[in-house]
Scaffold this active site. Sequence first.
Site, PDB file in Angstrom:
ATOM      1  N   ARG A  90       4.058  -6.611  -0.054  1.00 35.52           N
ATOM      2  CA  ARG A  90       4.161  -7.250   1.261  1.00 35.52           C
ATOM      3  C   ARG A  90       5.585  -7.234   1.767  1.00 35.52           C
ATOM      4  O   ARG A  90       6.516  -7.266   0.967  1.00 35.52           O
ATOM      5  CB  ARG A  90       3.718  -8.702   1.168  1.00 35.52           C
ATOM      6  CG  ARG A  90       2.283  -8.863   0.873  1.00 35.52           C
ATOM      7  CD  ARG A  90       2.061 -10.273   0.427  1.00 35.52           C
ATOM      8  NE  ARG A  90       0.654 -10.514   0.287  1.00 35.52           N
ATOM      9  CZ  ARG A  90       0.131 -11.712   0.191  1.00 35.52           C
ATOM     10  NH1 ARG A  90       0.895 -12.768   0.257  1.00 35.52           N
ATOM     11  NH2 ARG A  90      -1.151 -11.861   0.048  1.00 35.52           N
ATOM     12  N   GLY A  91       5.712  -7.272   3.078  1.00 35.82           N
ATOM     13  CA  GLY A  91       7.038  -7.284   3.709  1.00 35.82           C
ATOM     14  C   GLY A  91       7.454  -5.854   3.993  1.00 35.82           C
ATOM     15  O   GLY A  91       7.352  -4.971   3.124  1.00 35.82           O
TER      16      GLY A  91
ATOM     17  N   GLY B 105      10.276  -4.290   4.327  1.00 32.41           N
ATOM     18  CA  GLY B 105      11.304  -3.662   3.496  1.00 32.41           C
ATOM     19  C   GLY B 105      10.711  -3.163   2.188  1.00 32.41           C
ATOM     20  O   GLY B 105      10.919  -2.019   1.781  1.00 32.41           O
TER      21      GLY B 105
ATOM     22  N   ARG C 297      -0.566   1.144   5.700  1.00 28.53           N
ATOM     23  CA  ARG C 297      -0.435   0.008   6.618  1.00 28.53           C
ATOM     24  C   ARG C 297       0.058   0.549   7.954  1.00 28.53           C
ATOM     25  O   ARG C 297       1.002   1.334   7.986  1.00 28.53           O
ATOM     26  CB  ARG C 297       0.559  -1.047   6.086  1.00 28.53           C
ATOM     27  CG  ARG C 297       0.262  -1.585   4.741  1.00 28.53           C
ATOM     28  CD  ARG C 297      -0.205  -3.010   4.586  1.00 28.53           C
ATOM     29  NE  ARG C 297      -0.179  -4.019   5.574  1.00 28.53           N
ATOM     30  CZ  ARG C 297       0.433  -5.201   5.403  1.00 28.53           C
ATOM     31  NH1 ARG C 297       1.132  -5.454   4.331  1.00 28.53           N
ATOM     32  NH2 ARG C 297       0.318  -6.127   6.321  1.00 28.53           N
TER      33      ARG C 297
ATOM     34  N   CYS D  41       6.332 -16.825   7.742  1.00 32.87           N
ATOM     35  CA  CYS D  41       5.879 -15.748   6.857  1.00 32.87           C
ATOM     36  C   CYS D  41       6.827 -15.603   5.678  1.00 32.87           C
ATOM     37  O   CYS D  41       7.467 -16.581   5.249  1.00 32.87           O
ATOM     38  CB  CYS D  41       5.743 -14.445   7.627  1.00 32.87           C
ATOM     39  SG  CYS D  41       4.819 -13.170   6.707  1.00 32.87           S
TER      40      CYS D  41
ATOM     41  N   SER E 166       9.935 -13.173   4.711  1.00 30.58           N
ATOM     42  CA  SER E 166      10.818 -12.052   5.039  1.00 30.58           C
ATOM     43  C   SER E 166      12.045 -12.083   4.138  1.00 30.58           C
ATOM     44  O   SER E 166      12.790 -13.064   4.128  1.00 30.58           O
ATOM     45  CB  SER E 166      11.243 -12.148   6.506  1.00 30.58           C
ATOM     46  OG  SER E 166      12.437 -11.432   6.699  1.00 30.58           O
TER      47      SER E 166
ATOM     48  N   ALA F  93      14.671 -10.320   4.534  1.00 27.73           N
ATOM     49  CA  ALA F  93      15.874 -10.267   5.370  1.00 27.73           C
ATOM     50  C   ALA F  93      16.221 -11.669   5.887  1.00 27.73           C
ATOM     51  O   ALA F  93      17.387 -12.100   5.829  1.00 27.73           O
ATOM     52  CB  ALA F  93      15.671  -9.289   6.518  1.00 27.73           C
TER      53      ALA F  93
ATOM     54  N   ASP G 142       8.679  -6.413  11.405  1.00 28.84           N
ATOM     55  CA  ASP G 142       7.994  -5.214  10.892  1.00 28.84           C
ATOM     56  C   ASP G 142       8.392  -4.003  11.711  1.00 28.84           C
ATOM     57  O   ASP G 142       8.519  -2.900  11.198  1.00 28.84           O
ATOM     58  CB  ASP G 142       6.480  -5.412  10.924  1.00 28.84           C
ATOM     59  CG  ASP G 142       6.066  -6.357   9.818  1.00 28.84           C
ATOM     60  OD1 ASP G 142       6.118  -7.583  10.034  1.00 28.84           O
ATOM     61  OD2 ASP G 142       5.755  -5.859   8.720  1.00 28.84           O
TER      62      ASP G 142
ATOM     63  N   ASN H 120       6.183  -8.883  14.452  1.00 30.08           N
ATOM     64  CA  ASN H 120       6.273  -9.576  13.155  1.00 30.08           C
ATOM     65  C   ASN H 120       4.961 -10.328  12.933  1.00 30.08           C
ATOM     66  O   ASN H 120       4.060 -10.283  13.778  1.00 30.08           O
ATOM     67  CB  ASN H 120       7.492 -10.518  13.145  1.00 30.08           C
ATOM     68  CG  ASN H 120       7.794 -11.057  11.759  1.00 30.08           C
ATOM     69  OD1 ASN H 120       7.858 -10.297  10.787  1.00 30.08           O
ATOM     70  ND2 ASN H 120       7.970 -12.360  11.633  1.00 30.08           N
ATOM     71  N   LYS H 121       4.877 -11.010  11.813  1.00 30.47           N
ATOM     72  CA  LYS H 121       3.649 -11.706  11.420  1.00 30.47           C
ATOM     73  C   LYS H 121       3.055 -12.519  12.567  1.00 30.47           C
ATOM     74  O   LYS H 121       3.782 -13.168  13.326  1.00 30.47           O
ATOM     75  CB  LYS H 121       3.970 -12.610  10.221  1.00 30.47           C
ATOM     76  CG  LYS H 121       2.839 -13.419   9.664  1.00 30.47           C
ATOM     77  CD  LYS H 121       1.653 -12.576   9.243  1.00 30.47           C
ATOM     78  CE  LYS H 121       2.023 -11.485   8.271  1.00 30.47           C
ATOM     79  NZ  LYS H 121       1.020 -10.420   8.154  1.00 30.47           N
TER      80      LYS H 121
HETATM   81  C1  RUB Z   1       5.175  -9.631   6.251  1.00 34.19           C
HETATM   82  C2  RUB Z   1       5.959  -9.943   7.482  1.00 34.19           C
HETATM   83  C3  RUB Z   1       7.456 -10.074   7.340  1.00 34.19           C
HETATM   84  C4  RUB Z   1       8.119  -8.735   7.745  1.00 34.19           C
HETATM   85  C5  RUB Z   1       9.590  -8.687   7.341  1.00 34.19           C
HETATM   86  O1  RUB Z   1       3.833  -9.341   6.536  1.00 34.19           O
HETATM   87  O2  RUB Z   1       5.465 -10.011   8.590  1.00 34.19           O
HETATM   88  O3  RUB Z   1       7.960 -11.065   8.189  1.00 34.19           O
HETATM   89  O4  RUB Z   1       7.453  -7.663   7.114  1.00 34.19           O
HETATM   90  O5  RUB Z   1       9.707  -8.793   5.943  1.00 34.19           O
HETATM   91  P1  RUB Z   1       2.836  -8.846   5.357  1.00 34.19           P
HETATM   92  P2  RUB Z   1      11.007  -8.213   5.167  1.00 34.19           P
HETATM   93  O6  RUB Z   1       2.844  -9.914   4.300  1.00 34.19           O
HETATM   94  O7  RUB Z   1       1.518  -8.713   6.058  1.00 34.19           O
HETATM   95  O8  RUB Z   1       3.353  -7.511   4.848  1.00 34.19           O
HETATM   96  O9  RUB Z   1      12.197  -8.846   5.802  1.00 34.19           O
HETATM   97  O10 RUB Z   1      10.795  -8.642   3.733  1.00 34.19           O
HETATM   98  O11 RUB Z   1      10.996  -6.724   5.316  1.00 34.19           O
END
Ligand code: RUB
Length: 311
Positions: A4-5, A7, A47, A115, A117, A119, A184, A194-195
């Site tokens: 997830r996320g 990055g 995704r 969510c 993140s 970052a 995202d 984003n989420k």
């Molecule tokens: C995760 C989400 C995060 C961004 C940024 O959604 O929306 O806010 O991806 O994350 P999911 P990061 O759980 O559906 O993947 O800063 O870790 O890249």
Amino acid sequence: MKIRGAGRIARAAALGLKLAAINYSGKDIVGFKQYISNVAEFLKATRPTAVSLPNAIIFILHRLNTTTSENVEELKRVVINSAEEFIKYSKKATENIGIIGAKRIEDGDSILTHCNSSAALSVIIHAVREGKKIKVYNTETRPKFQGYITARKLLKECIKTTLITDSAVRAFMKKIDKVIVGADTVSANGAVVNKIGTSQIALIAKEANVDFYVAAETYKFSPATVLGEYIIIEERSPKEVIRNLEMPKNINVRNPAFDVTPPEYIDAIITELGIIPPQASILILKEHYGWAIRDYLLNEIFIDEAETTSI
Ligand code: RUB
């Protein structure tokens, strides 16, 4: 959803291409390029919303396609090295966002995040490590509850957080000094995907005059949006919403996983290269993804090389 996320998804895709190159045992170049291209398509389809995923892949493919070599081993090395370079860059970028973003956090601030993140968390963690005393509020983030991951990560860093339901955001906004979320995808006009729920939080922050920051590495900016492409919003299973509850069979359930926050609701985007107003997103794209925009124009719009020189 095991990874997830945006990055982490991008780094996993780069690792996937690296492993594919390592495991390739054929000897012909055409076969290798076809195989890598098939793996790339497979990874991209996992995704649809986070542009970090195709950006990681096109970074590696661009290197592969611009290397002139008749040696498969050398081409495998190009894929492996570029994948490793991307992963290293990505981890460093998240760290640098923390260092840069922490400058915007003041001692005594209350921060809200949504969510999970890495970052956004990097900013909070760096601010705390600098000795700033801050309070954190984080949403549950229904329906997949990524907020629980955020709460656990903060606690691991000895940062106390108050977990609130998504619908409690307006009730708590008067206690908040800054909102920080991840991204995202950032589009050419500075809109941030984003989420789901992020845009509602931005709206509430705007109403309350609370700063709204987005923490996003440059590989979350979408080159295709410069050429007019829309960002696809992932729609997930209704089962995530209704869970095991007994519901009437004919009930209609929708479950979009992301939403779009317009640039007018964003005070700044914190990138690893500095803090920019969302309207400056096009500059990041032209400077860092000019080659991707050129590739797209050459391969998909079929214009000729000379017409792309001003990008
Ligand atoms: C995760 C989400 C995060 C961004 C940024 O959604 O929306 O806010 O991806 O994350 P999911 P990061 O759980 O559906 O993947 O800063 O870790 O890249």
